[in-house]
Design an enzyme around this catalytic site. Structure first.
Site, mmCIF file in Angstrom:
data_model
loop_
_atom_site.group_PDB
_atom_site.id
_atom_site.type_symbol
_atom_site.label_atom_id
_atom_site.label_comp_id
_atom_site.label_asym_id
_atom_site.label_seq_id
_atom_site.Cartn_x
_atom_site.Cartn_y
_atom_site.Cartn_z
ATOM 1 N N CYS A 309 0.837 -1.202 0.000
ATOM 2 C CA CYS A 309 0.000 0.000 0.000
ATOM 3 C C CYS A 309 0.875 1.256 0.000
ATOM 4 C CB CYS A 309 -0.926 -0.009 1.211
ATOM 5 S SG CYS A 309 -1.971 1.468 1.374
ATOM 6 N N TRP A 312 2.543 1.561 -3.374
ATOM 7 C CA TRP A 312 1.568 1.977 -4.383
ATOM 8 C C TRP A 312 1.435 3.495 -4.414
ATOM 9 C CZ3 TRP A 312 -2.955 4.801 -4.034
ATOM 10 C CH2 TRP A 312 -3.803 4.780 -5.140
ATOM 11 N N HIS A 313 1.559 4.132 -3.248
ATOM 12 C CA HIS A 313 1.373 5.569 -3.180
ATOM 13 C C HIS A 313 2.529 6.349 -3.799
ATOM 14 C CE1 HIS A 313 -1.922 4.726 -0.345
ATOM 15 N NE2 HIS A 313 -2.329 5.939 -0.621
ATOM 16 N N GLY A 314 3.695 5.784 -3.848
ATOM 17 C CA GLY A 314 4.795 6.533 -4.438
ATOM 18 C C GLY A 314 6.086 5.742 -4.460
ATOM 19 N N PHE A 457 -0.243 10.067 -7.905
ATOM 20 C CA PHE A 457 -0.021 8.660 -7.646
ATOM 21 C C PHE A 457 -0.577 7.792 -8.753
ATOM 22 C CE2 PHE A 457 -0.559 10.248 -3.072
ATOM 23 C CZ PHE A 457 0.771 10.571 -3.008
#
Length: 457
Positions: A309, A312-314, A457
């Site tokens: 997670c 996934w954001h950066g 993102f």
């Protein structure tokens, strides 16, 4: 094409006006698909081909899902596209730094708009067909529309295939009530984003840029402000997307359920970015075994889910650390719940405040530009300093007060955003409220350039 621009508003009105006159479901879907591709091409027409390619891979993967290789390839294509566009440069730079290699290998790959979101949509479709939750679509246009639907392509919500595809295939008669509700959601989202989030962001940007210049009280205010800024920014976008969909007759997934009244970190993730949380839970956490395989493996699955997670954001180490911290907090909560919940009952307000404090501390790793910047923020927070710039920014206090009022109101009336009230525009009071909302929007909105946070993102 910015969501809050004259061009987009004209575009949206034209699309709604056209599909309101169309009786054929197929024709309506083709018009929406063309509109979605035009919308995406306005950002960068060069990357439209990748969006279409991933949509085609999802369509063929669903059509031939019971062929092992077809399924693997159709899932691999969006994943590889995401990894190459978003993470390849990060891994190359990390490798060069570890081996002290001069950075001559830096890759300047364009990050396609919304690729983190539409890649997950494509994977969702293939897996839902594979699990027999939906039937494979015969028409490519339906799958392509699901992947590239213009209200959701920039920053979600990540509506599951089984929830949205059925709406695309159903007749959606024109309904003025949907227009009214959708417009109110859109206006609410604009107020959250352009009045509250963007104005609060002025102090946040200043403090995070040079944290040591400011005194500790101001840094604390900025850190807390960022929690509310991020909520107003992202939930504002979600409201605008939901409003756009509702004006066309579609009900998109809710993305937020007043997250800062969460009583624990697990409850927070049921309230924050709900569409992503449920996607990760269903397609990753449950696939790893969930909580059905013993406590240690359950903790492993929770950590893996939260680490992914974060990534996934950066593509940066601060996002990995942010995911790791949340993974530790979730695992810690499950451990304490197992051993102490029946023995210790703490006041709800205490649980809410502790959860908010922990989430806010984690947001520092999310917002910080790099590890050195994060270190400076933490230093100024916990090594008290009075003799520096003090800036008790009014917009920050206003945003925090609005956030608290929203939480208290939700608790008192036992409602959340899926049941949020809308006004009847035909009544004098309803018309007055809408007019005042528009007045405050244009009178108080931040006029600088401050894009949606999650668009990155």
């Amino acid at each position: 094409m910015n969501f809050f621009s004259i061009n987009f508003l004209i575009f949206l009105i034209v699309v709604v006006a056209i599909i309101s006159k169309i009786k054929s479901v197929d024709v309506r879907n083709y018009i929406l698909l063309c509109a979605s591709w035009i919308f995406y091409a306005c950002w960068d027409w060069r990357l439209l081909g990748l969006l279409i390619f991933i949509s085609l891979a999802a369509y063929l993967g669903g059509k031939y899902v019971y062929n092992k290789w077809a399924k693997i390839i159709s899932i691999s294509i969006p994943l590889l596209s995401l990894c190459i566009c978003k993470y390849l440069g990060f891994f190359v730079d990390t490798f060069c730094n570890l081996l002290s290699i001069e950075d001559n290998f830096s890759l300047h790959i364009i990050l396609p708009l919304g690729i983190s979101f539409y890649s997950f949509l494509a994977i969702s479709y293939v897996l839902d067909v594979h699990k027999k939750k939906i039937a494979a679509e015969k028409e490519f246009a339906i799958v392509a529309l699901y992947v590239s639907f213009f209200p959701t392509i920039v920053s979600g919500p990540i509506t599951k295939a089984r929830d949205l595809l059925m709406q695309f295939k159903a007749v959606q008669p024109f309904n003025w009530h949907d227009i009214e509700i959708g417009a109110q959601f859109f206006i609410l989202g604009c107020l959250k984003k352009f009045v509250l989030a963007d104005n609060m962001g002025v102090l946040v940007d200043e403090v995070y840029k040079t944290p040591l210049v400011f005194d500790s009280a101001t840094v604390w205010l900025a850190v807390i402000s960022y929690s509310f800024q991020l909520y107003f920014d992202f939930s504002g976008y979600s409201d605008m997307a939901i409003g756009c969909g509702r004006m066309m007759g579609f009900k998109l997934a809710e993305n937020f359920n007043v997250p800062y009244i969460a009583k624990n970190i697990s409850d927070f993730w049921k309230r924050w970015h709900i569409s992503l949380s449920s996607w990760l839970q269903e397609y990753l956490y449950f696939t790893l075994g969930g909580s059905r395989c013993g406590k240690l493996k359950t903790y492993r699955n929770l950590m893996a889910t939260m680490l992914l997670c974060g990534l996934w954001h950066g593509a940066a180490w601060n996002f990995v650390l942010w995911g790791c911290l949340h993974g530790l907090l979730v695992c810690g909560y499950h451990f304490l719940r197992d051993i102490a919940e029946e023995k210790v009952r703490l006041p709800v307000i205490f649980n809410v405040l502790v959860t908010f404090f922990l989430v806010t501390m984690c947001w520092i790793f999310f917002r910080g530009s790099d590890l050195h910047n994060i270190e400076q923020i933490l230093y100024r927070l916990f090594i008290y300093e009075e003799h520096a710039v003090n800036h008790m920014y009014v917009w920050s206090w206003l945003g925090i007060i609005v956030g608290i009022v929203m939480g208290v109101w939700t608790i008192m009336v036992d409602k959340w955003q899926a049941k949020r009230p809308v006004v009847e525009v035909q009544t004098a009071m309803g018309f007055f409220i809408i007019c005042m909302s528009i007045y405050f929007l244009f009178g108080l909105m931040y006029t600088g350039n401050n894009p949606f946070v999650y668009a990155a993102f």
